[in-house]
Design an enzyme around this catalytic site. Structure first.
Site, PDB file in Angstrom:
ATOM      1  CB  VAL A 136      -0.944   0.011   1.221  1.00  0.00           C
ATOM      2  CG1 VAL A 136      -1.944  -1.118   1.131  1.00  0.00           C
ATOM      3  CG2 VAL A 136      -0.170  -0.069   2.530  1.00  0.00           C
ATOM      4  CB  ILE A 187      13.569   3.296   5.559  1.00  0.00           C
ATOM      5  CG1 ILE A 187      14.727   4.298   5.584  1.00  0.00           C
ATOM      6  CG2 ILE A 187      13.747   2.268   6.666  1.00  0.00           C
ATOM      7  CD1 ILE A 187      14.930   4.984   6.908  1.00  0.00           C
ATOM      8  CB  ALA A 188      10.082   0.169   5.721  1.00  0.00           C
ATOM      9  CB  VAL A 203       3.128  -0.354   4.642  1.00  0.00           C
ATOM     10  CG1 VAL A 203       1.973  -0.851   5.509  1.00  0.00           C
ATOM     11  CG2 VAL A 203       4.088   0.487   5.475  1.00  0.00           C
ATOM     12  CE  LYS A 251       7.955   1.817   8.299  1.00  0.00           C
ATOM     13  NZ  LYS A 251       7.870   3.079   9.083  1.00  0.00           N
ATOM     14  CG  ASP A 265       7.600  12.296   8.925  1.00  0.00           C
ATOM     15  OD1 ASP A 265       7.622  13.403   8.358  1.00  0.00           O
ATOM     16  OD2 ASP A 265       7.813  11.228   8.343  1.00  0.00           O
TER      17      ASP A 265
END
Length: 510
Positions: free
Chosen positions: A128, A133-134, A136, A150, A285
């Site tokens: 999604v 960095i990652a 999900v 994640k 953030d």
């Protein structure tokens, strides 16, 4: 240890990308840039077709994931990169093409030490969202709960380790040049950046941050943090409750769903103030992509990789600064800056008060809806150089988040303003923290802590000054005048006394 030549090669390679997008033009033109840095920028630019308008965000995206995160950090530093670059870096989109599902599946199974089919009843192979960095994925647990999973991108730790190594090396070289660069403390900036990325590269720490934030926000209804599934969370994998909602960036969708955008705006501002001022632990953030409006009108937050923390004393100073600027008490704001050590003591407090007035007065006559926290903070940054104020990285992260929250809140409701919502909250919090009841409570806590130290203090005194009885008391010694030998015979005299003392000692010992 990486060789200096490797660091220089990396910097030239990255500099070449920055130069192609015109991102080195400001460094070359800034009179405060040291000559060696200016020369390195010119070498990197040599032969490149430089655009008329610098494309800072695009340049950092082209360099790679570590640069994207660094660019987001530098967006908080208009004093370091300039206001134009800082504004452009705020556009950085932390999005990259997703990693192949086969690699993601292998990473999950290796981290959780079980086949994917035994961990989740359903797992959507299409992510999604995919960031630097990652990424999900949506999934369903074996007991039927919808969750977000994640997963760190393969090889991301090694890539960040190399980049951080060179960032630290470059910051050390720059700071050693002294002058304006030393005041801006680039090494400290990179050290804080390393702390941020350490949390993002260990998803257990991000999960712990989400859990801690949820506890702190229990007193602020309407701001929800998803629950962590700790049995399906490891260093490279994090599983949390799935949030259904509409992104706060979709104002038309929010209105169509019957949600009150003004209430959402005020709720977001109060939630941020609760985190930053009352709790001292805040989501750093809070952009529109990380915030959702749930069907019940609550705000749901995700992505807890970048968090800020401020101790109680710093929060008191910060709240007094904000309230002082709101009410026009510039003298007290100046005092706090000197008390906190933000302004070196060799400066004149009255002059600093006048400089603060120059920042605050232009906004004092405006309607409250026209007062921008971002503009006010930009004005404060402008006077830091004049008063040799060292960088305070923890406050810079807060400043960046305040500007971000103000932007999201204003997009939801153009008439809302951080000042209007902040003033009663800050006033009440200061009253509770600085009022007579709080002072009495603080004094009681301090005295109780002191009393608790007494037994240990007595034990240490007994250790260093033991009670008599272990040995008989020495006999009294008669006073004897010490003879001063003549200057020419001092060394001869010392030798005789030393020999006599040694002989006497041997006699008694034998």
């Amino acid at each position: 240890m990486t060789a200096s030549t490797t660091h220089i090669w990396r910097l030239l390679k990255w500099g070449r990308v920055l130069a192609r997008h015109g991102a080195l033009r400001g460094i070359e033109r800034d009179p405060n840039t040291p000559a060696p840095v200016r020369r390195l920028a010119r070498i990197a630019r040599f032969g490149a077709r430089v655009p008329k308008v610098p494309e800072y965000a695009v340049a950092f995206q082209d360099i790679g994931p570590a640069a994207i995160k660094l660019g987001q950090a530098l967006a908080t530093r208009p004093d370091l990169v300039g206001e134009e670059a800082a504004r452009d870096l705020l556009r950085l989109q932390d999005a990259l093409p997703p990693a192949p599902f086969a690699q993601i599946k292998a990473a999950i199974e290796q981290s959780l030490e079980r086949p994917l089919e035994e961990i989740y009843a359903q797992f959507d192979p299409e992510p999604v969202g995919a960031a630097s960095i990652a990424q999900v994925h949506r999934a369903v647990t074996m007991d039927g709960r919808e969750v977000a999973v994640k997963i760190l991108r393969p090889g991301i730790e090694e890539e960040f380790a190399k980049a951080l190594d060179t960032y630290e090396w470059a910051a050390a070289q720059a700071e050693a040049m002294g002058g304006e660069l030393a005041r801006l403390r680039p090494r400290l900036v990179i050290a804080h950046f390393r702390q941020w990325t350490a949390r993002e590269l260990d998803l257990r720490r991000e999960a712990a941050s989400a859990s801690e934030l949820a506890e702190g926000m229990a007193a602020e209804p309407g701001f929800d943090v998803p629950a962590i599934d700790w049995s399906r969370t490891a260093r490279r994998v994090m599983t949390m409750e799935w949030i259904d909602g509409i992104k706060l960036s979709d104002r038309e969708g929010l209105i169509a769903a019957g949600l009150n955008t003004r209430e959402l705006s005020q709720r977001l501002v109060r939630a941020f103030l609760r985190q930053a001022i009352a709790e001292g632990f805040f989501h750093a953030d809070l952009h529109q992509g990380n915030l959702f409006a749930k069907p019940n009108g609550h705000i749901g937050a995700i992505d807890f990789g970048i968090m800020g923390r401020i101790d109680r004393q710093a929060r008191l100073w910060l709240a007094e600064i904000l309230y002082g600027l709101i009410t026009g008490n510039y003298a007290r704001v100046a005092e706090i800056h000197f008390e906190a050590g933000y302004v070196p003591p060799h400066h004149n407090m009255a002059e600093f008060t006048t400089a603060l007035r120059a920042v605050g007065e232009p906004i004092r006559g405006l309607p409250v809806k026209d007062i921008s926290v971002g503009q006010m903070l930009d004005g404060l940054f402008a006077i830091t150089r004049d008063f040799d104020m060292p960088t305070q990285p923890h406050l810079l992260l807060l400043q960046k988040t305040m500007v971000m929250v103000e932007g999201v809140a204003t997009a939801l409701d153009p008439d809302v303003n951080m000042w209007e919502t902040a003033e009663p909250f800050v006033r009440e919090w200061l009253r509770s923290e600085l009022g007579p009841e709080a002072k009495i409570a603080d004094e009681l806590v301090r005295n109780v802590r002191t009393l608790r130290k007494l037994p240990d203090l007595i034990r240490r005194l007994d250790y260093y000054y033991p009670a008599p009885g272990a040995a008989p008391p020495p006999p009294p010694l008669r006073e004897i005048a010490v003879m001063q030998p003549p200057r020419f015979g001092r060394y001869f005299f010392t030798a005789i006394v030393s020999a006599a003392t040694g002989a006497a000692a041997m006699f008694f010992l034998n």
